[in-house]
Design a protein around this motif. Structure first.
Motif, mmCIF file in Angstrom:
data_model
loop_
_atom_site.group_PDB
_atom_site.id
_atom_site.type_symbol
_atom_site.label_atom_id
_atom_site.label_comp_id
_atom_site.label_asym_id
_atom_site.label_seq_id
_atom_site.Cartn_x
_atom_site.Cartn_y
_atom_site.Cartn_z
ATOM 1 N N LEU A 43 66.336 -54.125 52.678
ATOM 2 C CA LEU A 43 67.264 -53.099 52.214
ATOM 3 C C LEU A 43 68.508 -53.738 51.574
ATOM 4 O O LEU A 43 68.993 -53.289 50.539
ATOM 5 N N VAL A 44 69.006 -54.824 52.196
ATOM 6 C CA VAL A 44 70.165 -55.525 51.632
ATOM 7 C C VAL A 44 69.816 -56.105 50.249
ATOM 8 O O VAL A 44 70.591 -55.989 49.304
ATOM 9 N N ASP A 45 68.618 -56.713 50.144
ATOM 10 C CA ASP A 45 68.186 -57.246 48.852
ATOM 11 C C ASP A 45 68.083 -56.149 47.809
ATOM 12 O O ASP A 45 68.497 -56.315 46.665
ATOM 13 N N SER A 46 67.524 -55.006 48.225
ATOM 14 C CA SER A 46 67.343 -53.904 47.280
ATOM 15 C C SER A 46 68.680 -53.377 46.788
ATOM 16 O O SER A 46 68.877 -53.163 45.579
ATOM 17 N N LEU A 47 69.601 -53.189 47.703
ATOM 18 C CA LEU A 47 70.911 -52.675 47.312
ATOM 19 C C LEU A 47 71.678 -53.701 46.449
ATOM 20 O O LEU A 47 72.342 -53.335 45.474
ATOM 21 N N THR A 48 71.568 -54.987 46.824
ATOM 22 C CA THR A 48 72.257 -56.039 46.050
ATOM 23 C C THR A 48 71.685 -56.128 44.640
ATOM 24 O O THR A 48 72.427 -56.202 43.653
ATOM 25 N N ASN A 49 70.355 -56.144 44.553
ATOM 26 C CA ASN A 49 69.716 -56.236 43.236
ATOM 27 C C ASN A 49 70.040 -55.021 42.380
ATOM 28 O O ASN A 49 70.246 -55.141 41.172
ATOM 29 N N ALA A 50 70.058 -53.877 43.000
ATOM 30 C CA ALA A 50 70.349 -52.653 42.245
ATOM 31 C C ALA A 50 71.759 -52.692 41.670
ATOM 32 O O ALA A 50 72.024 -52.163 40.582
ATOM 33 N N THR A 51 72.658 -53.366 42.362
ATOM 34 C CA THR A 51 74.054 -53.427 41.909
ATOM 35 C C THR A 51 74.272 -54.540 40.883
ATOM 36 O O THR A 51 74.963 -54.342 39.876
ATOM 37 N N PHE A 52 73.678 -55.736 41.101
ATOM 38 C CA PHE A 52 74.031 -56.895 40.288
ATOM 39 C C PHE A 52 72.914 -57.422 39.377
ATOM 40 O O PHE A 52 73.180 -58.188 38.451
ATOM 41 N N LEU A 53 71.664 -57.073 39.626
ATOM 42 C CA LEU A 53 70.567 -57.600 38.818
ATOM 43 C C LEU A 53 70.703 -57.258 37.338
ATOM 44 O O LEU A 53 70.466 -58.128 36.490
ATOM 45 N N PRO A 54 71.095 -56.054 36.961
ATOM 46 C CA PRO A 54 71.253 -55.769 35.520
ATOM 47 C C PRO A 54 72.267 -56.689 34.843
ATOM 48 O O PRO A 54 72.057 -57.136 33.723
ATOM 49 N N GLN A 55 73.365 -56.974 35.556
ATOM 50 C CA GLN A 55 74.364 -57.870 34.984
ATOM 51 C C GLN A 55 73.827 -59.289 34.852
ATOM 52 O O GLN A 55 74.064 -59.973 33.847
#
Length: 693
Positions: A43-55
């Protein structure tokens, strides 16, 4: 029967109700388990990726794009360099002046070199005499290590006349051969002569158990040698190698001779059998003589090399255009634009090259100022095409009928209206055009003019003619004129002095020399430096008493002068007899040799198409050029993206840590709820109305 119940009666919990409450508690506890029951890491990975992966993906894509640009700029540089190589061939006039030679089979000569500057024509050669070297042999020695004494052997070049007098060759410098304790043997003398590097070959020849020194001079009748020994008082012996007017201890085995040949009936002589300047631009070797054999040589223009170079240039340009368009244009197969499609430098490069191809070449006139006049057409896609349709305007007609104009179209050209102004070089910054040159000060050589003398003969008998001279600031060792020598004229004595001065090792090492003349009008000796300019001078540091009879005293001479003048009204820089336009002026980069007496004139400069393209390409591809600057800028932007990614990674890790902390707090709450659930579940079983019976 009717049963009634009042309000104070405790309701009875049925088994069904009790089972439902127990089920709810059990489900809650089952869901919570030992914690939340959630995959916290995922869940932490999913939330982190959702926030910063596009950048992160945006920065990665940006870096990849810039790295592709760097790679494609390298491809563009390579493509432009190939075009520049093809153009450089056309910028050399030798490409257009190539010659071919036809020579019959003969044992007399062999052609060794044919340059573009050779003059086309028919030549008839007759070899009447081949060149020959003078050779001298010594007396016999019983071994190669036999002692020969110490001191100095002075070798000079000249011509031995039939009356036994020696005429110095002032155009060629000999050498002093120093013999000391380290080389005072026959073998040591041989090595010392060979190491002097003046063209005299020494060898030791075995003669019936004894040994002779054999010296061979360079070929030519004025390259015969004179040898004068100066022996050490405590170790005599070098006099056995004398060969001068006073003493000939050596035996002349062979005299020096010049090669003699006729060129179209004109008799010429040369000191060597390797002929370099009888027919301009052609060199050949002479092997034998035969006055009756006539050798016919035909030199013709060879335009095939120029035509090939032009065709290669057109192909190179079309290849360049195709390759660069792939980097800057739209690819119909991939449906994508090249990485440099929006790059201003790539667009500027392509536009600049195209403009050079289609525009008139500055400074070229006569109707042949562009490629179209040569029969090379620009197609709709920008490529070049050579037109060969048999008309008077096609490529073939231009090459056959207007070849000189074709040469001027492609190659740089300098011109001068004054015979005394020779343009020798131009630079990358030199602007095309015409320039007025005005000479305000003539270049002069440093000199020493002796006083007038009254003596009618030039005789060193009983005299001490010695002096120390400085040439262009370099001091020579003390020089002594030969004793007991009668010169036939002042010119002969002047030649002897010039030879002895220029023989000095210090002057030779510094590359300075003098010309000594006997001025018959003023009845004096003049010593003139070979160099022009303010650093040129000739002076005498000391002289013997008898030198006064020759009009020479220990005084300074007169320094030379640097040329001075203006180019288009702007003062130039003079160094010796070379005039350079001012830095920053349009003519910057031009170099002019100004001959004495020239007062000025008009000079012109045109780069030609090849010169223009070469300068243009060099501006882009050189180490400090525009492409390198663009690559440096992109690399700095890549570094900025890397810094942004590092910052993003730090923010990502901080956000991840915050989520992990929040979920850890949630776990504590869940565990607390679990404990409360367990308590409630047990309480349910203990309550009066819910207790299990």
């Amino acid at each position: 029967m009717v049963t009634t119940t009042n309000s104070t009666t405790t309701p009875t919990t049925t088994p069904t109700t009790r089972n439902n409450l127990s089920s709810i508690g059990s489900q809650l506890v089952s869901q919570l388990g030992s914690g939340s029951g959630i995959d916290r890491a995922a869940l932490v990975d999913s939330l982190t990726n959702a926030t910063f992966l596009p950048q992160s993906e945006r920065l990665t894509s940006k870096k990849t794009s810039m790295e592709t640009q760097i790679s494609d700029l390298g491809l563009m540089r390579s493509s432009l360099s190939k075009l520049q190589t093809a153009v450089s061939t056309l910028s050399n006039r030798d490409t257009f002046n190539a010659k071919a030679v036809a020579v019959p089979n003969t044992s007399l000569i062999s052609i060794t070199k044919l340059e573009a500057k050779a003059t086309a024509g028919d030549y008839r050669l007759q070899v009447e005499q081949i060149a020959q070297s003078q050779s001298l042999s010594s007396a016999t020695f019983n071994s190669t290590s036999a002692p020969i004494g110490t001191g100095t052997l002075t070798l000079r070049f000249g011509d031995w006349a039939s009356d036994g007098s020696f005429n110095v060759n002032t155009a060629k410098t000999g050498a002093p051969i120093v013999i000391n304790e380290t080389n005072n043997t026959l073998a040591g003398l041989r090595d010392a002569i060979n190491n002097a590097g003046i063209g005299v070959q020494a060898s030791i020849v075995s003669d019936g158990g004894n040994y002779r020194l054999l010296m061979t001079a360079p070929s030519g009748e004025t390259n015969e040698i004179e040898i004068t020994a100066t022996e050490s008082a405590d170790s005599p012996g070098l006099a056995s190698f004398n060969f001068n007017e006073n003493s000939k201890a050596l035996v002349q085995e062979q005299e020096g001779k010049d090669a003699k040949l006729r060129v179209n009936g004109l008799l010429v002589s040369r000191e060597s059998n390797h002929i370099t300047d009888v027919i301009a631009g052609m060199e050949f070797d002479i092997f034998n003589s035969s006055p009756t054999e006539v050798i016919s040589i035909n030199i013709t223009e060879d335009r095939a090399a120029a035509e090939t170079a032009i065709r290669d240039f057109v192909k190179a340009y079309n290849d360049f255009l195709k390759e660069v368009n792939q980097l800057t244009g739209f690819n119909t197969e991939t449906k994508e634009y090249g990485s440099l499609a929006k790059d201003p430098l790539a667009k500027s490069l392509l536009q600049s090259v195209r403009t050079s191809m289609t525009s008139a070449v500055p400074g070229v006139d006569g109707g042949f100022g562009s490629l179209s006049a040569l029969g090379i057409r620009t197609e709709m896609d920008g490529s070049l095409k050579i037109i060969e349709d048999g008309t008077n305007m096609d490529f073939r007609a231009a090459m056959d009928k207007h070849y000189d104009k074709v040469v001027d179209l492609f190659t740089p050209k300098t011109g001068s209206t004054a015979a005394g102004i020779n343009v020798t070089a131009f630079g990358a910054r030199t602007a095309v055009g015409e320039y007025d040159v005005v000479i305000t000060q003539q270049a002069e050589k440093g000199r020493y003019d002796g006083a007038a003398i009254t003596a009618g003969t030039f005789d060193t008998t009983g005299k001490d003619y010695g002096f120390s001279i400085l040439v262009d600031g370099v001091a020579a060792s003390p020089i002594q004129l030969p004793a007991n020598k009668i010169y036939g004229s002042g010119a002969e004595m002047a030649a002897d002095m010039q030879s002895l001065i220029n023989l000095d090792p210090a002057l030779k090492a510094a590359g300075v020399a003098v010309e000594v003349r006997f001025n018959q009008t003023e009845n004096r000796f003049d010593f003139i430096s070979n160099a022009y300019g303010s650093s040129s001078n000739v002076s005498f540091a000391s002289v013997s008493d008898d030198m006064d009879e020759l009009g020479i005293t220990a005084t300074a001479g007169t320094a030379g002068k640097d040329v001075a003048g203006t180019v288009d009204g702007v003062a130039g820089f003079g160094f010796g007899n070379v005039l350079l336009p001012a830095i920053g002026s349009k003519a910057e980069g031009l170099s002019m040799v100004i001959e004495p007496g020239s007062t000025g004139g008009k000079i012109s400069f045109s780069r030609g198409l090849a010169g223009t393209l070469t300068a243009l390409a060099d501006n882009f591809v050189k180490a400090s050029g525009l492409i390198s600057d663009r690559e440096a800028t992109i690399n700095k932007n890549i570094e900025k993206v890397d810094e942004e990614k590092k910052t993003l990674e730090m923010r990502t890790e901080a956000y991840r840590a915050r989520l992990q902390s929040q979920f850890a707090a949630m776990e504590m709450i869940v565990r607390s709820l679990k404990s409360t659930g367990s308590f409630l579940d047990g309480l349910n079983d203990r309550l009066p109305f819910t207790a299990k019976s």
